[in-house]
Design a protein around this motif. Structure first.
Motif, PDB file in Angstrom:
ATOM      1  N   GLU A 103       0.805  -1.218   0.000  1.00 41.95           N
ATOM      2  CA  GLU A 103       0.000   0.000   0.000  1.00 41.95           C
ATOM      3  C   GLU A 103       0.842   1.274   0.000  1.00 41.95           C
ATOM      4  O   GLU A 103       0.537   2.225  -0.720  1.00 41.95           O
ATOM      5  N   SER A 104       1.917   1.322   0.776  1.00 47.75           N
ATOM      6  CA  SER A 104       2.739   2.545   0.830  1.00 47.75           C
ATOM      7  C   SER A 104       3.366   2.841  -0.537  1.00 47.75           C
ATOM      8  O   SER A 104       3.466   4.001  -0.942  1.00 47.75           O
ATOM      9  N   ASN A 105       3.760   1.799  -1.261  1.00 48.09           N
ATOM     10  CA  ASN A 105       4.301   1.997  -2.612  1.00 48.09           C
ATOM     11  C   ASN A 105       3.222   2.524  -3.556  1.00 48.09           C
ATOM     12  O   ASN A 105       3.464   3.433  -4.349  1.00 48.09           O
ATOM     13  N   PHE A 106       2.015   1.946  -3.448  1.00 51.71           N
ATOM     14  CA  PHE A 106       0.904   2.425  -4.275  1.00 51.71           C
ATOM     15  C   PHE A 106       0.602   3.894  -3.977  1.00 51.71           C
ATOM     16  O   PHE A 106       0.444   4.695  -4.894  1.00 51.71           O
ATOM     17  N   LEU A 107       0.544   4.254  -2.694  1.00 54.03           N
ATOM     18  CA  LEU A 107       0.205   5.630  -2.323  1.00 54.03           C
ATOM     19  C   LEU A 107       1.228   6.622  -2.859  1.00 54.03           C
ATOM     20  O   LEU A 107       0.871   7.713  -3.311  1.00 54.03           O
ATOM     21  N   LEU A 123       1.478   0.301 -14.661  1.00 55.39           N
ATOM     22  CA  LEU A 123       2.716   0.171 -13.882  1.00 55.39           C
ATOM     23  C   LEU A 123       2.596  -1.165 -13.166  1.00 55.39           C
ATOM     24  O   LEU A 123       1.701  -1.348 -12.348  1.00 55.39           O
ATOM     25  N   MET A 124       3.480  -2.090 -13.476  1.00 56.85           N
ATOM     26  CA  MET A 124       3.354  -3.464 -13.015  1.00 56.85           C
ATOM     27  C   MET A 124       4.476  -3.831 -12.051  1.00 56.85           C
ATOM     28  O   MET A 124       5.639  -3.914 -12.453  1.00 56.85           O
ATOM     29  N   ASP A 125       4.101  -4.047 -10.787  1.00 55.43           N
ATOM     30  CA  ASP A 125       5.074  -4.562  -9.826  1.00 55.43           C
ATOM     31  C   ASP A 125       5.356  -6.014 -10.205  1.00 55.43           C
ATOM     32  O   ASP A 125       4.463  -6.731 -10.652  1.00 55.43           O
ATOM     33  N   ALA A 174      -4.585  -2.217  -8.546  1.00 58.35           N
ATOM     34  CA  ALA A 174      -4.697  -3.671  -8.474  1.00 58.35           C
ATOM     35  C   ALA A 174      -3.722  -4.143  -7.406  1.00 58.35           C
ATOM     36  O   ALA A 174      -2.542  -3.773  -7.434  1.00 58.35           O
ATOM     37  N   LYS A 175      -4.207  -4.953  -6.471  1.00 57.13           N
ATOM     38  CA  LYS A 175      -3.365  -5.366  -5.340  1.00 57.13           C
ATOM     39  C   LYS A 175      -2.604  -6.665  -5.601  1.00 57.13           C
ATOM     40  O   LYS A 175      -1.815  -7.101  -4.772  1.00 57.13           O
ATOM     41  N   ASN A 176      -2.854  -7.289  -6.754  1.00 56.79           N
ATOM     42  CA  ASN A 176      -2.102  -8.491  -7.132  1.00 56.79           C
ATOM     43  C   ASN A 176      -2.246  -8.695  -8.639  1.00 56.79           C
ATOM     44  O   ASN A 176      -3.015  -7.994  -9.301  1.00 56.79           O
ATOM     45  N   GLY A 177      -1.517  -9.670  -9.164  1.00 58.04           N
ATOM     46  CA  GLY A 177      -1.514  -9.892 -10.602  1.00 58.04           C
ATOM     47  C   GLY A 177      -2.851 -10.340 -11.166  1.00 58.04           C
ATOM     48  O   GLY A 177      -3.229  -9.945 -12.274  1.00 58.04           O
ATOM     49  N   VAL A 178      -3.588 -11.147 -10.421  1.00 56.51           N
ATOM     50  CA  VAL A 178      -4.904 -11.612 -10.868  1.00 56.51           C
ATOM     51  C   VAL A 178      -5.866 -10.430 -10.930  1.00 56.51           C
ATOM     52  O   VAL A 178      -6.609 -10.245 -11.900  1.00 56.51           O
ATOM     53  N   ASN A 179      -5.834  -9.608  -9.895  1.00 51.94           N
ATOM     54  CA  ASN A 179      -6.661  -8.400  -9.814  1.00 51.94           C
ATOM     55  C   ASN A 179      -6.346  -7.459 -10.985  1.00 51.94           C
ATOM     56  O   ASN A 179      -7.247  -6.850 -11.567  1.00 51.94           O
ATOM     57  N   ALA A 180      -5.080  -7.349 -11.355  1.00 49.81           N
ATOM     58  CA  ALA A 180      -4.668  -6.482 -12.476  1.00 49.81           C
ATOM     59  C   ALA A 180      -5.337  -6.930 -13.778  1.00 49.81           C
ATOM     60  O   ALA A 180      -5.854  -6.106 -14.537  1.00 49.81           O
TER      61      ALA A 180
END
Length: 128
Positions: free
Chosen positions: A20-24, A60-62, A40-46
């Motif tokens: 979350e801190s990285n997203f913010l 932007l894909m972690d 998106a909080k994970n790859g499936v969600n993305a």
């Protein structure tokens, strides 16, 4: 202060990031441009968000995410739309990570910690 100003008020950027801190941080940087930000909080969600959103201009894909990593998520999204720009972001700033990202279908790569100016300049190569 960032001399370069971007107006992406008609753009939508999907941030796939489980921390979350990285997203913010990324959201705050991108909000300066007026772009709409989705999380998106994970790859499936993305993949789900990408499928169910009419227009996403950039992702932007972690790379290190739960359920599905960024490499596999990128491959799946590129099958749906090969033209959508995807920039991988990872804390593992090794040469092979860049190569793996590109091989997975990412258009570019940025290493963490991410400098806001560098990120905006990189995104501006893909959306105007």
């Amino acid at each position: 202060m960032n001399k370069e100003t971007y107006n992406w008020s008609d753009k939508t950027i999907l941030i796939a990031e489980d921390v979350e801190s990285n997203f913010l941080f990324l959201e705050e940087v991108i909000n300066q441009t007026g772009a709409n930000v989705l999380w998106a909080k994970n790859g499936v969600n993305a993949i789900d968000i990408f499928k169910n959103t009419s227009k996403i201009d950039l992702i932007l894909m972690d790379i290190q995410m739960p359920l599905m990593n960024g490499f596999d998520s990128t491959k799946a999204i590129k099958k749906i739309d090969p033209k959508v720009p995807i920039i991988s972001q990872t804390a593992y700033a090794m040469a092979e990570d860049r190569a793996k990202s590109i091989a997975a279908g990412c258009d570019d790569y940025i290493a963490k910690p991410i400098a806001s100016k560098k990120l905006l300049a990189l995104i501006s190569n893909y959306i105007q």
